[in-house]
Scaffold this motif. Sequence first.
Motif, PDB file in Angstrom:
ATOM      1  N   UNK A  78       2.695  -7.590  -1.251  1.00  0.00           N
ATOM      2  CA  UNK A  78       1.256  -7.466  -0.973  1.00  0.00           C
ATOM      3  C   UNK A  78       0.931  -7.818   0.479  1.00  0.00           C
ATOM      4  N   UNK A  79       1.628  -8.819   1.025  1.00  0.00           N
ATOM      5  CA  UNK A  79       1.417  -9.190   2.427  1.00  0.00           C
ATOM      6  C   UNK A  79       1.767  -8.007   3.330  1.00  0.00           C
ATOM      7  N   UNK A 172      -6.310 -11.392 -11.258  1.00  0.00           N
ATOM      8  CA  UNK A 172      -7.408 -11.074 -10.352  1.00  0.00           C
ATOM      9  C   UNK A 172      -8.451 -12.188 -10.449  1.00  0.00           C
ATOM     10  N   UNK A 173      -8.728 -12.853  -9.322  1.00  0.00           N
ATOM     11  CA  UNK A 173      -9.755 -13.904  -9.279  1.00  0.00           C
ATOM     12  C   UNK A 173     -11.094 -13.296  -8.847  1.00  0.00           C
ATOM     13  N   UNK A 182      -5.285  -0.651  -6.342  1.00  0.00           N
ATOM     14  CA  UNK A 182      -4.409  -0.554  -5.158  1.00  0.00           C
ATOM     15  C   UNK A 182      -3.371  -1.683  -5.154  1.00  0.00           C
ATOM     16  N   UNK A 183      -3.796  -2.878  -5.567  1.00  0.00           N
ATOM     17  CA  UNK A 183      -2.893  -4.023  -5.653  1.00  0.00           C
ATOM     18  C   UNK A 183      -1.782  -3.722  -6.653  1.00  0.00           C
ATOM     19  N   UNK A 186       0.955  -1.209  -5.579  1.00  0.00           N
ATOM     20  CA  UNK A 186       1.975  -1.796  -4.699  1.00  0.00           C
ATOM     21  C   UNK A 186       2.947  -2.667  -5.491  1.00  0.00           C
ATOM     22  N   UNK A 187       2.415  -3.465  -6.415  1.00  0.00           N
ATOM     23  CA  UNK A 187       3.273  -4.363  -7.197  1.00  0.00           C
ATOM     24  C   UNK A 187       4.226  -3.597  -8.108  1.00  0.00           C
ATOM     25  N   UNK A 188       3.804  -2.413  -8.540  1.00  0.00           N
ATOM     26  CA  UNK A 188       4.635  -1.622  -9.466  1.00  0.00           C
ATOM     27  C   UNK A 188       5.687  -0.790  -8.756  1.00  0.00           C
ATOM     28  N   UNK A 189       5.648  -0.720  -7.412  1.00  0.00           N
ATOM     29  CA  UNK A 189       6.619   0.090  -6.659  1.00  0.00           C
ATOM     30  C   UNK A 189       8.001  -0.532  -6.720  1.00  0.00           C
TER      31      UNK A 189
END
Length: 189
Positions: A78-79, A172-173, A182-183, A186-189
């Motif tokens: 994510x960064x 998710x906060x 979108x988050x 990326x995490x699922x890639x």
Amino acid sequence: MILPCRKESVDKIAEYAKNEPVVMPTDTLYGLCMSIDGDINKIYKIKGRSIEKKIPVGVANIEMMGKIAEITPEAEKLIRAFMPGPLTLVLRNKGVKWLGDTVAVRIPAHTLTIYLMEKIGPITLTSANISGEKAPSVIEDTMKLDVKYRLDCGRLMGKPSTIIRLVDGVELIREGAIPMASIMRILEE
């Protein structure tokens, strides 16, 4: 004192910001900023913020982040995808004395705020408003705060950062400038 949006303004206030809060622009909103090594109670007092509500931390780069937070593989993805930018990650705390087990951390996409952090290290990065009041997208929105210095960089995005907790899973906060879809992509890639 309102200062212009220039590096010289940061040079003028950097030493002061080690111990006293200043108003700085970020990519999203105006922030109430000072070194994380200063007396953080000043931030709570100026904002009228409950001591139970943690204050996010801004860093200039991933190396600085790694000194105060445990960067997991998910966090690194994510960064690399979204920072500098309007994403705040809640990670395990490694080096911020006044926080508990976790730290909310981000790299804002604003050259002057990054420049300040390069000079004095990690800073507080909470919105420059009285708790519960309007999010400060213009310098006029910060005038209720009792601070000596403000950097005026015009109108900012006005939408807060998205906050994702990456401790024991993905949570998710707050959905802000970056959509959760979108988050997850990326995490699922």
